[in-house]
Design a protein around this motif. Sequence first.
Motif, PDB file in Angstrom:
ATOM      1  N   ALA A  62      48.225  47.816  47.771  1.00 32.66           N
ATOM      2  CA  ALA A  62      49.479  47.404  47.144  1.00 32.66           C
ATOM      3  C   ALA A  62      49.205  47.005  45.705  1.00 32.66           C
ATOM      4  O   ALA A  62      48.242  46.293  45.437  1.00 32.66           O
ATOM      5  CB  ALA A  62      50.078  46.224  47.904  1.00 32.66           C
ATOM      6  N   ASN A  63      50.018  47.497  44.759  1.00 37.71           N
ATOM      7  CA  ASN A  63      49.877  46.980  43.401  1.00 37.71           C
ATOM      8  C   ASN A  63      51.075  46.098  43.074  1.00 37.71           C
ATOM      9  O   ASN A  63      52.202  46.365  43.462  1.00 37.71           O
ATOM     10  CB  ASN A  63      49.675  48.115  42.387  1.00 37.71           C
ATOM     11  CG  ASN A  63      50.793  49.116  42.418  1.00 37.71           C
ATOM     12  OD1 ASN A  63      51.905  48.815  42.003  1.00 37.71           O
ATOM     13  ND2 ASN A  63      50.518  50.313  42.943  1.00 37.71           N
ATOM     14  N   ARG A  94      48.890  44.587  36.037  1.00 34.37           N
ATOM     15  CA  ARG A  94      49.108  44.474  37.469  1.00 34.37           C
ATOM     16  C   ARG A  94      47.771  44.405  38.189  1.00 34.37           C
ATOM     17  O   ARG A  94      46.727  44.763  37.641  1.00 34.37           O
ATOM     18  CB  ARG A  94      49.908  45.664  37.962  1.00 34.37           C
ATOM     19  CG  ARG A  94      49.169  46.957  37.733  1.00 34.37           C
ATOM     20  CD  ARG A  94      50.018  48.104  38.126  1.00 34.37           C
ATOM     21  NE  ARG A  94      49.399  49.332  37.678  1.00 34.37           N
ATOM     22  CZ  ARG A  94      49.722  50.503  38.183  1.00 34.37           C
ATOM     23  NH1 ARG A  94      50.623  50.578  39.126  1.00 34.37           N
ATOM     24  NH2 ARG A  94      49.135  51.585  37.739  1.00 34.37           N
ATOM     25  N   VAL A  95      47.876  43.976  39.424  1.00 32.57           N
ATOM     26  CA  VAL A  95      46.689  43.792  40.247  1.00 32.57           C
ATOM     27  C   VAL A  95      46.833  44.687  41.466  1.00 32.57           C
ATOM     28  O   VAL A  95      47.934  44.834  42.006  1.00 32.57           O
ATOM     29  CB  VAL A  95      46.578  42.310  40.680  1.00 32.57           C
ATOM     30  CG1 VAL A  95      45.605  42.136  41.814  1.00 32.57           C
ATOM     31  CG2 VAL A  95      46.204  41.451  39.485  1.00 32.57           C
ATOM     32  N   GLU A  96      45.743  45.315  41.859  1.00 34.54           N
ATOM     33  CA  GLU A  96      45.800  46.132  43.065  1.00 34.54           C
ATOM     34  C   GLU A  96      45.077  45.417  44.201  1.00 34.54           C
ATOM     35  O   GLU A  96      43.924  45.005  44.049  1.00 34.54           O
ATOM     36  CB  GLU A  96      45.169  47.501  42.825  1.00 34.54           C
ATOM     37  CG  GLU A  96      45.410  48.418  44.010  1.00 34.54           C
ATOM     38  CD  GLU A  96      45.030  49.876  43.739  1.00 34.54           C
ATOM     39  OE1 GLU A  96      45.492  50.731  44.491  1.00 34.54           O
ATOM     40  OE2 GLU A  96      44.263  50.121  42.796  1.00 34.54           O
ATOM     41  N   VAL A  97      45.771  45.244  45.311  1.00 30.76           N
ATOM     42  CA  VAL A  97      45.146  44.628  46.489  1.00 30.76           C
ATOM     43  C   VAL A  97      44.807  45.763  47.456  1.00 30.76           C
ATOM     44  O   VAL A  97      45.682  46.514  47.881  1.00 30.76           O
ATOM     45  CB  VAL A  97      46.082  43.613  47.168  1.00 30.76           C
ATOM     46  CG1 VAL A  97      45.339  42.888  48.286  1.00 30.76           C
ATOM     47  CG2 VAL A  97      46.618  42.614  46.155  1.00 30.76           C
ATOM     48  N   ALA A 100      43.041  44.253  37.676  1.00 33.73           N
ATOM     49  CA  ALA A 100      41.880  44.133  38.556  1.00 33.73           C
ATOM     50  C   ALA A 100      42.188  44.621  39.954  1.00 33.73           C
ATOM     51  O   ALA A 100      43.336  44.841  40.315  1.00 33.73           O
ATOM     52  CB  ALA A 100      41.441  42.677  38.610  1.00 33.73           C
ATOM     53  N   THR A 101      41.112  44.797  40.713  1.00 29.90           N
ATOM     54  CA  THR A 101      41.241  45.113  42.128  1.00 29.90           C
ATOM     55  C   THR A 101      40.856  43.872  42.905  1.00 29.90           C
ATOM     56  O   THR A 101      39.874  43.205  42.584  1.00 29.90           O
ATOM     57  CB  THR A 101      40.268  46.246  42.491  1.00 29.90           C
ATOM     58  OG1 THR A 101      40.578  47.357  41.681  1.00 29.90           O
ATOM     59  CG2 THR A 101      40.410  46.629  43.947  1.00 29.90           C
ATOM     60  N   ARG A 102      41.648  43.536  43.885  1.00 30.21           N
ATOM     61  CA  ARG A 102      41.324  42.377  44.711  1.00 30.21           C
ATOM     62  C   ARG A 102      41.315  42.784  46.171  1.00 30.21           C
ATOM     63  O   ARG A 102      41.887  43.800  46.556  1.00 30.21           O
ATOM     64  CB  ARG A 102      42.331  41.246  44.471  1.00 30.21           C
ATOM     65  CG  ARG A 102      42.302  40.733  43.035  1.00 30.21           C
ATOM     66  CD  ARG A 102      43.298  39.616  42.810  1.00 30.21           C
ATOM     67  NE  ARG A 102      42.945  38.383  43.493  1.00 30.21           N
ATOM     68  CZ  ARG A 102      42.130  37.448  43.006  1.00 30.21           C
ATOM     69  NH1 ARG A 102      41.564  37.612  41.827  1.00 30.21           N
ATOM     70  NH2 ARG A 102      41.876  36.347  43.688  1.00 30.21           N
ATOM     71  N   HIS A 103      40.636  41.985  46.975  1.00 31.26           N
ATOM     72  CA  HIS A 103      40.561  42.264  48.401  1.00 31.26           C
ATOM     73  C   HIS A 103      41.338  41.243  49.187  1.00 31.26           C
ATOM     74  O   HIS A 103      41.315  40.064  48.851  1.00 31.26           O
ATOM     75  CB  HIS A 103      39.097  42.284  48.877  1.00 31.26           C
ATOM     76  CG  HIS A 103      38.540  43.667  48.906  1.00 31.26           C
ATOM     77  ND1 HIS A 103      38.754  44.506  49.973  1.00 31.26           N
ATOM     78  CD2 HIS A 103      37.835  44.363  47.997  1.00 31.26           C
ATOM     79  CE1 HIS A 103      38.178  45.674  49.710  1.00 31.26           C
ATOM     80  NE2 HIS A 103      37.614  45.608  48.519  1.00 31.26           N
ATOM     81  N   PHE A 104      42.008  41.669  50.221  1.00 29.97           N
ATOM     82  CA  PHE A 104      42.743  40.735  51.065  1.00 29.97           C
ATOM     83  C   PHE A 104      41.844  40.278  52.201  1.00 29.97           C
ATOM     84  O   PHE A 104      41.272  41.091  52.919  1.00 29.97           O
ATOM     85  CB  PHE A 104      43.993  41.419  51.620  1.00 29.97           C
ATOM     86  CG  PHE A 104      44.801  40.541  52.528  1.00 29.97           C
ATOM     87  CD1 PHE A 104      45.252  39.302  52.104  1.00 29.97           C
ATOM     88  CD2 PHE A 104      45.110  40.955  53.817  1.00 29.97           C
ATOM     89  CE1 PHE A 104      46.005  38.484  52.941  1.00 29.97           C
ATOM     90  CE2 PHE A 104      45.861  40.147  54.663  1.00 29.97           C
ATOM     91  CZ  PHE A 104      46.306  38.910  54.218  1.00 29.97           C
ATOM     92  N   ALA A 111      38.671  38.336  44.223  1.00 31.36           N
ATOM     93  CA  ALA A 111      38.291  39.332  43.222  1.00 31.36           C
ATOM     94  C   ALA A 111      37.209  40.233  43.785  1.00 31.36           C
ATOM     95  O   ALA A 111      36.359  39.786  44.550  1.00 31.36           O
ATOM     96  CB  ALA A 111      37.795  38.630  41.962  1.00 31.36           C
ATOM     97  N   SER A 112      37.250  41.524  43.453  1.00 34.52           N
ATOM     98  CA  SER A 112      36.173  42.409  43.886  1.00 34.52           C
ATOM     99  C   SER A 112      35.724  43.244  42.693  1.00 34.52           C
ATOM    100  O   SER A 112      36.249  43.097  41.596  1.00 34.52           O
ATOM    101  CB  SER A 112      36.636  43.279  45.041  1.00 34.52           C
ATOM    102  OG  SER A 112      37.711  44.072  44.620  1.00 34.52           O
ATOM    103  N   ARG A 113      34.760  44.101  42.966  1.00 35.71           N
ATOM    104  CA  ARG A 113      34.174  44.904  41.897  1.00 35.71           C
ATOM    105  C   ARG A 113      35.267  45.518  41.026  1.00 35.71           C
ATOM    106  O   ARG A 113      36.345  45.836  41.509  1.00 35.71           O
ATOM    107  CB  ARG A 113      33.306  46.005  42.508  1.00 35.71           C
ATOM    108  CG  ARG A 113      34.154  47.015  43.259  1.00 35.71           C
ATOM    109  CD  ARG A 113      33.347  48.105  43.885  1.00 35.71           C
ATOM    110  NE  ARG A 113      34.122  48.740  44.935  1.00 35.71           N
ATOM    111  CZ  ARG A 113      35.092  49.601  44.727  1.00 35.71           C
ATOM    112  NH1 ARG A 113      35.419  49.936  43.499  1.00 35.71           N
ATOM    113  NH2 ARG A 113      35.758  50.122  45.725  1.00 35.71           N
ATOM    114  N   SER A 114      34.957  45.747  39.784  1.00 32.53           N
ATOM    115  CA  SER A 114      35.971  46.331  38.910  1.00 32.53           C
ATOM    116  C   SER A 114      36.245  47.748  39.386  1.00 32.53           C
ATOM    117  O   SER A 114      35.376  48.453  39.872  1.00 32.53           O
ATOM    118  CB  SER A 114      35.467  46.355  37.477  1.00 32.53           C
ATOM    119  OG  SER A 114      34.361  47.217  37.399  1.00 32.53           O
TER     120      SER A 114
END
Length: 521
Positions: A231-232, A253-256, A289-293, A302-305
């Motif tokens: 989801a972004n 925006r952030v992508e989960v 950024a990419t984030r993990h749920f 937060a996770s790797r770029s």
Amino acid sequence: MSMENMSGGTMAESRSEQSQGHISRSAGSPPPPEADETIIGLEVHCQLDTVTKLFCACSTDYRSDGPNTHTCPVCLGLPGALPAINKKAVEFALRVAKALNCEVLFESVFSRKNYFYPDLDKAFQISQYDKPLAVGGYLVIEGEEGEKRVRITRVHMEEDPGRLVHKGGADRARYSLVDYNRAGIPLIEIVTEPDMRSPKEARRFLNKLRATLEYLSVFDSEKEGSLRVDANISLQPEGWFDREKKSYKGRNRVEVKNISSYKGVEKALTFEITRQRNVIRKGQPIEQATRHFVETQGITTASRSKEEEQDYRYFPEPDLCPLRVSSWVERIDLPELPDARRARFIGQYGCSPNHARTLTGDLKLADFYEKVAAQADPVLSATWVADTLIGELNYRDMGIGSVTPSHMIELVTLVKSKVLTDRNAIEVLRTILDGILQKQPAGTPSQVVARLDLGATDSGIIPAAIADVIREQPQAVADYDSGKKEAFMFLIGQVMKKTKGKADPAELNTMLRKALDGRVQ
Ligand SMILES: [Zn+2]
């Protein structure tokens, strides 16, 4: 697996904005973050429910079998093995594209997406990139402000990678094992435009999509891991987001990534809104950024770029021909889909719009209801299935598959013929469901009614019970006389108790009032 940067061409823009840091507003002070609009887009990966994998003849029915038992040289990526496309998977994907009102492209091309990860044995995933199967559709959902169309950017096919099993849990694993049973399972990725405005709308989109895929018989939501969502989400000052041009003039925006449950999507997005609001309130920029749920904690971390698209070195898969299947679409007959079935439920059974929506929101539930409505009062059945039964099932974490329509037919018929009051019918239902749950079947509704003595007696016992209560509760009666409404409810309760809940509440109400008001004082 993300493709969103291709279609919008906004990557350069958002990167240059990121380097500028916080976006300044031209005039006045910025609005409080609470006034921002939430902008959500989804990428949904669904396993297509085929019998064999996408490029080989291995069985997809791997879940109850040991690791690496559903593999062959093709899905293990051994040198020299050649993929052959599964026709059924293409047909399933076309059904989805058609149901989502997409345009199927004259030619679509499989590409290699190159990256290294232990669950990806070939070190590339066969996916579709610049020529996806279908583009430009929509799905109608129940939005926050009535019905709305969520636009579908693209639908493409790809293979699932294998699966890592972290021994000792994801955080503390001492080693990880790889299971390639999942490698090569056909997936479709459905990418939406950022048209959703709240986590609730995102959840409704997913529910509607799930129902649609199940109606199409291409997807089984009950299979573990059959659906995964990226989801972004961004928060933009109202009006800053240009819906049509899809340009992010505002914040990043952030992508989960990799949310694997329907509830998880709503939770992850709700968490992200709060997190982003706090960052904005502090005057800091939102980093793209990419984030993990983390499902167990309900938070994102937060996770790797994120890799850029060019890092994947996409190129056309040389071992597969381009697909030219657009003419096939006309020959595909779609079954009745949720919206059509909902309209039919309203017309044919007299369901309320809300009941019709609930009942058709799940294929099995809709089938269940139709079996009940065929033999019991359809409107009463709708209430009992959509409201009472669903509530009781959810409370026990049970699915509709655990109940038989015949039980519900009998229960509704008992209520309709006034053998059971609503209250006692719920009691019967609960007894039956608890019995199923504890693997000690309680029997049919009639058997439960007889055993628990819940059947309505004739109204003859009510006058006697009323007379007893009036005699036994002089204080409440005096309170009633002096105009206290609660006293009446108390007296009703007392009579109910004496009649063991078997009296019809409406009838009881009238009779008690008559008895109280008709007393010679
Ligand atoms: Zn195989």
